[in-house]
Design a protein around this motif. Sequence first.
Motif: not given
Length: 479
Positions: A464-477
């Motif tokens: 879940x922390x990895x998911x939060x990290x990807x979300x915090x990075x902006x998800x690639x947009x």
Amino acid sequence: MPCVLARTVRFSATLALALALSGCMVGPDYQPPDPQMAAGFRAGSGLAPASGPQIDLTSWWRGFGDPMLDKVVDQALAENLDLAQAVARVRQARAAVAIARAALLPSGALNGSAATAHQSVETPIGQIQNALGVDRDGNLYDLGAGASWDADIFGGLRRGQQAALADYQAADAGAAAARVAVVAEAADTYIQLRTLQARLAIVREQAGTQRQLLDLARLQYARGLLAEADLREAQSTCARIEAQVPPLESALETATNTLEVLMGAVPGSWHGALAAPSAIPAPPAIASAEGPASLLRRRPDIIIAERRLAAANARIGTAIAEYYPHFSLSALLGFSSTSAASLLGSGGAQAQAIAGVRWRLFDFGRVDAEVAAARGHYGEALAAYRLAVLQATADVENAFTSLAKSQAQAQLLRASEDSFGRRWQIVRTAEARGVVSRVEVLQSTGRLLQARDARVTAQSDAARAAVLSFRALGGGWQS
């Protein structure tokens, strides 16, 4: 008629050319802010080094290697209703840009009417007509084309167009933000669902182990080999462990329903597909080499804040334009007659050209207030942008810290589980040789299951922390 039309056209064209040549845009030109960013993420050094190909942030969830997670996210992207609302808001903002652009262009209209009237003799006009023998029945036919244009000399309309365009770009980034949020929530809920399934299986196994211990305690008590206090303790422990099952079952049902809503599906429609337990997906390694500066072009919330800042800046110009006069041109060409037969004849032709001016000359106090309000809104938007940048950096730092610590905890708990597993094997071997009792084997099993439950929880926290990290990075947009 041709002479009238020619004069009208020449007048309108001359005035339009003069106004266009003198045009300008008042108000400040927008300069994007340049926030000071650190060279790298402090918490990034604690992450495991990325090996293999770089994860594509536009589809980061596929890096977990879970086909069912891929299906869940794809379904959410296609059917999520929050995302549908965000897309609809983008369409609204795009239409607002078209409206603002159209305000800069001439507008025209074609009008036609045919009217017939009969005058009452109970009115003063009707009485006069009746006394004079005038026909109280009448017809009127009108046909005409009109055009008008607001000459944007001082750029108020053009600033409005800039503001509308920035609002549209903010709405577009808002749709991207909704996409990032939906994907992250779907992935996080899916991980919670798999975690609850794993923990429920462990707790049920623990309950079964404890029931065996309770049965042995009852047997020993019946033979006088165990005190009643120890029997009651065994009963209490068994009941406490069994009591953990209903809340986990409830949480599992809630997580499944939540996931289905995120997927835009009726609750219950995916229960069958998700019912079979599966391993908690292992997250891929996350590269942090690009650093905080990449967030400025990747995080949708930062893009939204920056575009709102640009819109606020443009609206200062719109407000300042009210200090200056507004010029307009309008023209009318048409026909009017009381007879349909003579409507299009030369005698029925009419033409008109008007140059208008509107100036709030004695309203500068209100204009001052409008300009001050626009500048205040800009200051608010600038502070919101700076806060968005700071919060985005903090989000990544927090997510990376949580990920690194959760991974470290999961490794330690995995080692603990391995140790308990080896001890359990030793005890089982000793039981086969008659060295230890069945009670000791069951107790060892219970401790192993406790260690496994702790490891599963830590493994879930890391995913879940990895998911939060990807979300915090902006998800690639990308902007």
